[in-house]
Write a protein that holds these residues in place. Structure first.
Motif, PDB file in Angstrom:
ATOM      1  N   SER A   1      -7.855 -26.568 -11.615  1.00 52.95           N
ATOM      2  CA  SER A   1      -6.707 -26.272 -10.746  1.00 52.95           C
ATOM      3  C   SER A   1      -5.432 -25.991 -11.540  1.00 52.95           C
ATOM      4  O   SER A   1      -4.734 -25.021 -11.281  1.00 52.95           O
ATOM      5  CB  SER A   1      -6.469 -27.418  -9.760  1.00 52.95           C
ATOM      6  OG  SER A   1      -6.212 -28.604 -10.488  1.00 52.95           O
ATOM      7  N   SER A   2      -5.140 -26.811 -12.561  1.00 51.62           N
ATOM      8  CA  SER A   2      -3.838 -26.697 -13.227  1.00 51.62           C
ATOM      9  C   SER A   2      -3.850 -25.806 -14.468  1.00 51.62           C
ATOM     10  O   SER A   2      -2.822 -25.243 -14.830  1.00 51.62           O
ATOM     11  CB  SER A   2      -3.340 -28.080 -13.641  1.00 51.62           C
ATOM     12  OG  SER A   2      -3.334 -28.932 -12.542  1.00 51.62           O
TER      13      SER A   2
ATOM     14  N   SER B   1     -11.435 -31.312 -12.617  1.00 56.98           N
ATOM     15  CA  SER B   1     -10.592 -30.912 -11.487  1.00 56.98           C
ATOM     16  C   SER B   1      -9.218 -30.466 -11.980  1.00 56.98           C
ATOM     17  O   SER B   1      -8.668 -29.449 -11.542  1.00 56.98           O
ATOM     18  CB  SER B   1     -10.460 -32.095 -10.529  1.00 56.98           C
ATOM     19  OG  SER B   1      -9.619 -31.757  -9.478  1.00 56.98           O
ATOM     20  N   HIS B   2      -8.671 -31.223 -12.922  1.00 56.38           N
ATOM     21  CA  HIS B   2      -7.354 -30.883 -13.490  1.00 56.38           C
ATOM     22  C   HIS B   2      -7.428 -29.541 -14.237  1.00 56.38           C
ATOM     23  O   HIS B   2      -6.532 -28.701 -14.115  1.00 56.38           O
ATOM     24  CB  HIS B   2      -6.908 -32.000 -14.431  1.00 56.38           C
ATOM     25  CG  HIS B   2      -5.616 -31.712 -15.124  1.00 56.38           C
ATOM     26  ND1 HIS B   2      -4.411 -31.650 -14.461  1.00 56.38           N
ATOM     27  CD2 HIS B   2      -5.337 -31.436 -16.421  1.00 56.38           C
ATOM     28  CE1 HIS B   2      -3.445 -31.357 -15.319  1.00 56.38           C
ATOM     29  NE2 HIS B   2      -3.986 -31.228 -16.528  1.00 56.38           N
ATOM     30  N   ILE B   3      -8.515 -29.355 -14.998  1.00 56.32           N
ATOM     31  CA  ILE B   3      -8.660 -28.101 -15.761  1.00 56.32           C
ATOM     32  C   ILE B   3      -8.773 -26.904 -14.815  1.00 56.32           C
ATOM     33  O   ILE B   3      -8.097 -25.886 -14.997  1.00 56.32           O
ATOM     34  CB  ILE B   3      -9.893 -28.187 -16.696  1.00 56.32           C
ATOM     35  CG1 ILE B   3      -9.596 -29.134 -17.864  1.00 56.32           C
ATOM     36  CG2 ILE B   3     -10.291 -26.809 -17.224  1.00 56.32           C
ATOM     37  CD1 ILE B   3     -10.770 -29.435 -18.760  1.00 56.32           C
TER      38      ILE B   3
ATOM     39  N   ASP C   1      -4.320 -32.261 -21.330  1.00 54.84           N
ATOM     40  CA  ASP C   1      -3.312 -31.353 -21.908  1.00 54.84           C
ATOM     41  C   ASP C   1      -2.012 -32.098 -22.225  1.00 54.84           C
ATOM     42  O   ASP C   1      -1.266 -31.695 -23.115  1.00 54.84           O
ATOM     43  CB  ASP C   1      -3.047 -30.163 -20.983  1.00 54.84           C
ATOM     44  CG  ASP C   1      -2.712 -30.605 -19.566  1.00 54.84           C
ATOM     45  OD1 ASP C   1      -3.338 -31.552 -19.082  1.00 54.84           O
ATOM     46  OD2 ASP C   1      -1.818 -29.997 -18.939  1.00 54.84           O
ATOM     47  N   GLN C   2      -1.745 -33.194 -21.494  1.00 59.12           N
ATOM     48  CA  GLN C   2      -0.527 -33.976 -21.779  1.00 59.12           C
ATOM     49  C   GLN C   2      -0.640 -34.687 -23.127  1.00 59.12           C
ATOM     50  O   GLN C   2       0.366 -34.965 -23.784  1.00 59.12           O
ATOM     51  CB  GLN C   2      -0.293 -34.999 -20.659  1.00 59.12           C
ATOM     52  CG  GLN C   2      -0.007 -34.347 -19.314  1.00 59.12           C
ATOM     53  CD  GLN C   2      -0.137 -35.329 -18.147  1.00 59.12           C
ATOM     54  OE1 GLN C   2      -0.896 -36.301 -18.213  1.00 59.12           O
ATOM     55  NE2 GLN C   2       0.605 -35.075 -17.076  1.00 59.12           N
TER      56      GLN C   2
ATOM     57  N   THR D   1      -8.905 -39.206 -21.342  1.00 57.60           N
ATOM     58  CA  THR D   1      -7.546 -39.513 -20.899  1.00 57.60           C
ATOM     59  C   THR D   1      -7.086 -40.694 -21.742  1.00 57.60           C
ATOM     60  O   THR D   1      -7.914 -41.395 -22.327  1.00 57.60           O
ATOM     61  CB  THR D   1      -7.503 -39.913 -19.402  1.00 57.60           C
ATOM     62  OG1 THR D   1      -8.292 -41.091 -19.230  1.00 57.60           O
ATOM     63  CG2 THR D   1      -8.056 -38.804 -18.522  1.00 57.60           C
TER      64      THR D   1
ATOM     65  N   LEU E   1      -3.290 -37.017 -18.830  1.00 52.73           N
ATOM     66  CA  LEU E   1      -4.414 -36.075 -18.738  1.00 52.73           C
ATOM     67  C   LEU E   1      -4.546 -35.303 -20.046  1.00 52.73           C
ATOM     68  O   LEU E   1      -3.600 -35.278 -20.855  1.00 52.73           O
ATOM     69  CB  LEU E   1      -4.188 -35.147 -17.542  1.00 52.73           C
ATOM     70  CG  LEU E   1      -4.372 -35.877 -16.203  1.00 52.73           C
ATOM     71  CD1 LEU E   1      -3.666 -35.150 -15.081  1.00 52.73           C
ATOM     72  CD2 LEU E   1      -5.852 -36.050 -15.882  1.00 52.73           C
TER      73      LEU E   1
ATOM     74  N   THR F   1     -12.644 -35.878 -12.688  1.00 52.88           N
ATOM     75  CA  THR F   1     -11.170 -35.883 -12.658  1.00 52.88           C
ATOM     76  C   THR F   1     -10.622 -34.901 -13.690  1.00 52.88           C
ATOM     77  O   THR F   1      -9.704 -34.120 -13.411  1.00 52.88           O
ATOM     78  CB  THR F   1     -10.633 -37.311 -12.989  1.00 52.88           C
ATOM     79  OG1 THR F   1     -11.234 -38.231 -12.104  1.00 52.88           O
ATOM     80  CG2 THR F   1      -9.127 -37.383 -12.884  1.00 52.88           C
ATOM     81  N   ILE F   2     -11.196 -34.940 -14.903  1.00 53.63           N
ATOM     82  CA  ILE F   2     -10.738 -34.040 -15.979  1.00 53.63           C
ATOM     83  C   ILE F   2     -11.036 -32.586 -15.600  1.00 53.63           C
ATOM     84  O   ILE F   2     -10.176 -31.708 -15.736  1.00 53.63           O
ATOM     85  CB  ILE F   2     -11.404 -34.432 -17.319  1.00 53.63           C
ATOM     86  CG1 ILE F   2     -10.876 -35.793 -17.791  1.00 53.63           C
ATOM     87  CG2 ILE F   2     -11.153 -33.369 -18.388  1.00 53.63           C
ATOM     88  CD1 ILE F   2     -11.590 -36.381 -18.992  1.00 53.63           C
TER      89      ILE F   2
END
Length: 436
Positions: free
Chosen positions: A85-86, A81-83, A47-48, A34, A45, A78-79
């Motif tokens: 779910s999003s 979890s984002h991958i 992808d941002q 991040t 994050l 955290t990374i």
């Protein structure tokens, strides 16, 4: 799609490749970090970070990996979890996971990883693999009539983010006692390029993303360093390596770019003696008048212009992989590393290993990499052996594709450790199933 989705996660120190088993390519490839831009209070994050609009000038980076090993598990989850779910839109509790981890991973890191997978994310089952065996599996399936497939044996050279490994693979298992490692990868190359540019032109010590871009677009491996150093000393347009990179100004463009991409590619046309093929006299004349009209441009650095020139840095940075000793690193170069890995194996395997060298990892993408490695290896290998080096069609995705292939095979479920087995037996007992 079956009710049991298998997620394939190639969890590299530099990039995470994530997707669903059975696909040819991962659904997402993002940096494993991040970063907080100077203009922002919160971390972006992964992808941002890839968004064309985000200004990453002097961004402060946090990485879960350090020197090739996972040290910050909170950041990693955290990374992930984002991958999940999003980006992948999957539910871990109804999915299995194939995860890659570094060779010789420490038991304490393995335990914590298992905890995250089973206790935090509640995956149904887990299979852990190393990169070389997945690369071998993918190449063997892609070329069924090749040595790799027939002999069930290859030497995988993985030039990654933190490390470079030369790993013999036999019958889909990495031969651990034969693995040789160099503590050098893409991250070290970027840092070296930062130092060179900062020393010679403009301070870029905080510009990791920018210098990564410079490295990927402009660096190459020299096949004749002495000749190329001579060319890089020339003035004006006779220096075929000189090119300019424009820094972001934060107003018109938030990303850096190569000023003249055609000029930057000139070196690809060089002949053996270091000259470019001659063009018609007219263009030569035009070049000469142009050169006359700006004689002192090289000596005059215009500080209002946000750009810098590169010359010999372009090939001196990847040179680290082949000659780490030149930079004061007490390590052998890549060719010696490969020879040592082969010599650790049974003599019967030597000819097969030299004939089935597979290059993978992002740092093998430098133009000229395979040719230079072959030139360096040939004198070190007995004449009776053939040396054959293959670069994967996509060295960044090769490991993931092997994982996708393995995870979609009918035997995969039986190879996994389930959540109930983990709860009953604990991490250490379960890990034995992965033969490591």
């Amino acid at each position: 799609m079956s009710s049991n989705v298998v997620v394939v996660l190639d969890n590299g120190g530099g990039l995470i490749k994530a997707g669903i088993a059975g696909e040819r390519d991962p659904a997402t490839v993002v940096p494993n970090c991040t970063a907080r831009p100077l203009s922002s209070k919160k971390h972006l994050l992964p992808d941002q970070l890839l968004s064309p609009t985000s200004d990453l000038t002097s961004a402060i980076i946090r990485r879960p990996f350090d020197r090739g090993y996972l040290i910050n598990h909170d950041l990693q989850s955290t990374i992930w979890s984002h991958i999940f779910s999003s980006l992948l839109h999957i539910t871990p509790s109804s999915s299995s996971l194939l995860l890659t981890e570094p060779l010789f991973n420490l038991p304490s890191i393995q335990r914590t990883t298992d905890e995250i997978v089973f206790e935090e994310f509640n995956f149904k089952s887990l299979f852990v693999s190393d990169s070389p065996s997945l690369v071998h599996l993918y190449e063997a399936s892609r070329r069924p009539y090749d040595v790799v497939s027939k002999a069930q044996c290859s030497l995988v050279v993985d030039v990654g983010f933190s490390f470079t490994h030369a790993a013999p693979v036999f019958q889909n298992f990495t031969v651990n006692y034969g693995v040789k490692r160099m503590d050098l990868g893409g991250k070290a190359l970027t840092n070296y390029l930062k130092e060179l540019v900062s020393y010679r032109s403009v301070n870029v010590m905080d510009e990791t993303f920018l210098i990564d871009d410079v490295k990927e677009k402009l660096c190459f491996v020299s096949t004749d360093v002495a000749r190329d150093l001579q060319i890089a000393r020339r003035r004006g347009s006779d220096n075929h390596f000189r090119c300019t990179y424009v820094l972001p100004d934060g107003i018109n463009h938030t990303k850096g770019f190569v000023k003249d991409p055609i000029e930057a590619q000139r070196y690809l046309k060089l002949s053996e003696n270091g000259d470019l093929p001659s063009q018609s006299d007219e263009t030569d004349e035009a070049d000469q008048t142009e050169a006359k009209s700006k004689p002192s441009e090289r000596n005059k650095v215009d500080l209002t212009k946000n750009e810098f020139s590169l010359s010999n840095e372009r090939f001196l940075v990847p040179e680290m992989i082949f000659r780490p000793a030149d930079l004061g690193m007490n390590q052998a170069g890549l060719a010696e590393c490969i020879v040592r890995a082969v010599n650790s194996c049974h003599p019967h395997l030597h000819p097969v290993l030299y004939e089935s060298i597979i290059l993978t990892g992002g740092s093998t993408l430098f133009p000229g990499f395979a040719k230079r490695l072959e030139n360096e290896l040939r004198p070190l290998v007995p004449d009776v052996y053939q040396v054959k080096i293959t670069t994967q069609e996509d060295p960044i995705l090769g490991v993931w594709r092997g994982g996708s292939l393995l995870a979609s095979s009918p035997d995969f479920d039986a190879m996994c450790v389930t959540k109930s087995e983990y709860e009953e037996l604990g991490s250490a007992r379960c890990r034995r199933r992965f033969f490591r």
